[in-house]
Design a protein around this motif. Structure first.
Motif: not given
Length: 209
Positions: A182-198
């Motif tokens: 059993v693993h806890l699996i999650f995603e995480y990102y920085d809301a202040d990081q500039p979003e990619p141009s694409w």
């Protein structure tokens, strides 16, 4: 349409192999997981939004999930989140403390239970919403027979150690032991990081199809 729009580039902050994030206190969460009845696992798994053939017999309890597989910026709480929030949030916070993001977001959070003898077949996370957030595992229950393949190498992740993995390259898992994993699996990102141009052109292209 440009090639960049058709093939979005990954977040350069993501690991290209694995990145060990350090120890996490999993005692309370592990105890809560051990107390989950089988019928709850079955019911949660039947209603999960991540029904992919590569996951085979792995069951999930999903706490947070994305609104759109093309965009990580929108996500929502699932019905199990309020009950589990108290034991999940301390583990999430400890696991990501090294990133030092001022506004860190968890778009996907779930438990993944792989039975003994189980497999997750070789695959790449292809949905565009997986391109940007860090993909992080915290093993809660495991055994020495659990082998994960990330970044071109086999690994065994011990319980209580958070690790970021490369979900954009080929990866698979085998549970060759005699207990469930059993693993806890999650995603995480920085809301202040500039979003990619694409991103916006990519979303517009998808909406136009």
């Amino acid at each position: 349409m440009s090639h960049a729009v058709l093939s979005p580039a990954a977040n350069p902050r993501k690991t290209t192999s694995i990145r060990k994030l350090g120890p996490v206190d999993i005692a309370a969460l592990r105890a809560a997981v051990l107390a989950v009845p089988e019928h709850v696992w079955d019911a949660e798994n039947a209603n999960k939004p991540n029904k992919f053939e590569v996951l085979d017999t792995t069951r999930h309890i999903v706490f947070r999930f994305i609104d759109n597989p093309r965009d990580w910026r929108g996500s929502h709480d699932c019905p199990a989140w309020p009950q589990w929030r108290g034991v999940l949030e301390p583990v999430l916070a400890q696991a990501v403390r090294g990133f030092d993001y001022g506004r860190g977001i968890f778009p996907r959070v779930m438990l993944a239970r792989m039975p003994r003898g189980g497999v997750i077949h070789p695959h790449i996370d292809t949905n565009p919403a997986a391109k940007w957030p860090h993909k992080i595992h915290v093993p809660l229950l495991t055994n020495v027979g659990v082998v994960s393949f990330f970044g071109g190498q086999e690994h065994h992740f011990p319980a209580g150690g958070a690790v970021e993995v490369n979900n954009l390259g080929p990866h698979w898992v085998h549970n060759r032991g005699d207990t469930d994993r059993v693993h806890l699996i999650f995603e995480y990102y920085d809301a202040d990081q500039p979003e990619p141009s694409w991103l916006e052109p990519f979303l517009l292209a998808g909406a136009a199809r």
